[in-house]
Motif scaffolding. Structure first.
Motif, short mmCIF file in Angstrom:
data_model
loop_
_atom_site.label_atom_id
_atom_site.label_comp_id
_atom_site.label_asym_id
_atom_site.label_seq_id
_atom_site.Cartn_x
_atom_site.Cartn_y
_atom_site.Cartn_z
N PHE A 266 10.79 6.04 -4.81
CA PHE A 266 9.67 5.72 -4.52
C PHE A 266 8.73 5.68 -5.64
CE2 PHE A 266 5.04 7.16 -3.23
CZ PHE A 266 4.83 5.83 -2.50
N ALA A 267 8.92 7.19 -6.50
CA ALA A 267 7.70 7.01 -8.13
C ALA A 267 8.35 5.82 -8.77
CB ALA A 267 8.48 8.40 -7.97
N PHE A 268 9.87 5.38 -8.77
CA PHE A 268 9.63 4.11 -9.67
C PHE A 268 9.00 2.97 -9.29
CE2 PHE A 268 12.59 0.64 -10.25
CZ PHE A 268 12.61 0.67 -12.13
N LEU A 269 9.34 3.30 -8.00
CA LEU A 269 8.07 1.44 -7.19
C LEU A 269 6.93 1.56 -7.39
CD1 LEU A 269 10.83 0.98 -3.72
CD2 LEU A 269 11.17 -0.51 -6.22
N LEU A 270 6.54 2.74 -7.19
CA LEU A 270 5.16 2.94 -7.25
C LEU A 270 4.64 2.61 -9.15
CD1 LEU A 270 2.57 3.18 -5.83
CD2 LEU A 270 2.68 6.10 -6.94
N LEU A 271 5.10 3.40 -10.00
CA LEU A 271 5.26 3.23 -11.07
C LEU A 271 5.38 2.16 -11.73
CD1 LEU A 271 5.02 4.49 -13.73
CD2 LEU A 271 7.39 4.86 -14.23
N ALA A 272 6.05 1.16 -11.26
CA ALA A 272 6.37 -0.10 -11.18
C ALA A 272 5.39 -1.57 -11.09
CB ALA A 272 8.32 -0.91 -11.04
N TRP A 273 5.11 -0.79 -9.74
CA TRP A 273 3.46 -1.43 -8.98
C TRP A 273 2.58 -1.21 -10.04
CZ3 TRP A 273 -0.90 0.17 -6.80
CH2 TRP A 273 -2.11 -0.74 -6.36
N LEU A 274 2.43 -0.16 -10.37
CA LEU A 274 0.77 0.23 -11.02
C LEU A 274 0.80 -0.47 -12.67
CD1 LEU A 274 0.50 3.68 -10.33
CD2 LEU A 274 -0.61 1.94 -9.31
N LEU A 275 2.46 -0.58 -13.10
CA LEU A 275 2.54 -0.89 -14.69
C LEU A 275 2.50 -2.44 -14.03
CD1 LEU A 275 5.18 0.84 -16.43
CD2 LEU A 275 2.49 0.53 -16.13
N GLY A 276 2.70 -3.06 -13.18
CA GLY A 276 2.55 -4.62 -12.83
C GLY A 276 1.04 -5.08 -12.92
N PHE A 277 0.06 -4.12 -11.75
CA PHE A 277 -1.03 -4.67 -11.79
C PHE A 277 -1.74 -4.51 -12.77
CE2 PHE A 277 -5.18 -2.99 -10.31
CZ PHE A 277 -5.93 -4.37 -9.84
N ALA A 278 -1.33 -3.50 -13.53
CA ALA A 278 -2.08 -3.30 -15.40
C ALA A 278 -1.86 -4.47 -15.84
CB ALA A 278 -2.04 -2.11 -15.88
N TRP A 279 -0.78 -4.92 -15.92
CA TRP A 279 0.24 -6.34 -16.99
C TRP A 279 -1.19 -7.57 -16.10
CZ3 TRP A 279 2.20 -9.84 -14.09
CH2 TRP A 279 2.61 -11.68 -14.97
N PHE A 280 -0.99 -7.61 -14.72
CA PHE A 280 -1.77 -8.75 -14.22
C PHE A 280 -3.25 -8.55 -14.26
CE2 PHE A 280 -3.02 -11.18 -11.11
CZ PHE A 280 -2.80 -11.93 -10.22
#
Length: 189
Positions: free
Chosen positions: A19-33
């Protein structure tokens, strides 16, 4: 007893890490986006330009591409069925000769996916090898993804984003539409 308790803790720890990994990936993806929005293209020439209706500045950018000779033809995709070519010409100060030779209004699209289908057919009908895609910066990634999955892979797409000031809510919604589009293609929906 301790072994029975330890096993669920390890499973719980594994789920927490995932869950932490997926949340981090989501957050980094949103920041990039949200932070690294696509930019306007240069004066590179293309066979055609497609403008997806919606936010301001898009049609003007497409008309600029045709007037400046960056593209020879233009499709405005997703036009309301009530809009007539003469109305568009008046609204954007387009000479009748330019409307006649170079600008097509596409009435079939109702969303980004159907914009892509309409554009792909237009590109085939006009024997295009290169297409300039014009849409808002916040919409560009999803629009380009949909177009790339619909259009002939031999047709090159030049992304030409119209700079805007999207709200956080708009970026948040668009990011999730972008992710859902990828999931839908992955699941072949």
């Amino acid at each position: 007893m301790r072994r029975a308790i330890a096993a669920p803790n390890k499973t719980l720890q594994m789920f927490r890490r995932i869950f932490a990994f997926l949340l981090l990936a989501w957050l980094l993806g949103f920041a990039w986006f949200a932070v690294l929005l696509p930019q306007p293209a240069d004066a590179t020439k293309t066979d055609g330009v497609v403008v997806l209706t919606g936010a301001g500045g898009r049609i003007e950018r497409g008309i600029e591409a045709v007037r400046e000779g960056w593209s020879r033809k233009m499709l405005v995709s997703g036009v309301d069925r009530e809009v007539r070519p003469e109305e568009l010409a008046v609204e954007y100060d387009i000479p009748a000769s330019l409307m006649e030779c170079c600008i097509t209004l596409g009435y079939d699209a109702v969303d980004t996916r159907t914009n892509a289908a309409e554009t792909a057919q237009w590109a085939i009908n006009n024997k295009m090898k290169t297409v300039r895609l014009v849409t808002s910066d916040w919409h560009m990634r999803r629009a380009a993804f949909e177009l790339e999955t619909s259009i002939d892979p031999d047709i090159e797409i030049l992304r030409d984003a119209v700079t805007s000031e999207p709200s956080f809510a708009m970026l948040f919604l668009e990011y999730h539409k972008f992710l859902l589009g990828h999931v839908a293609r992955w699941l072949d929906l």
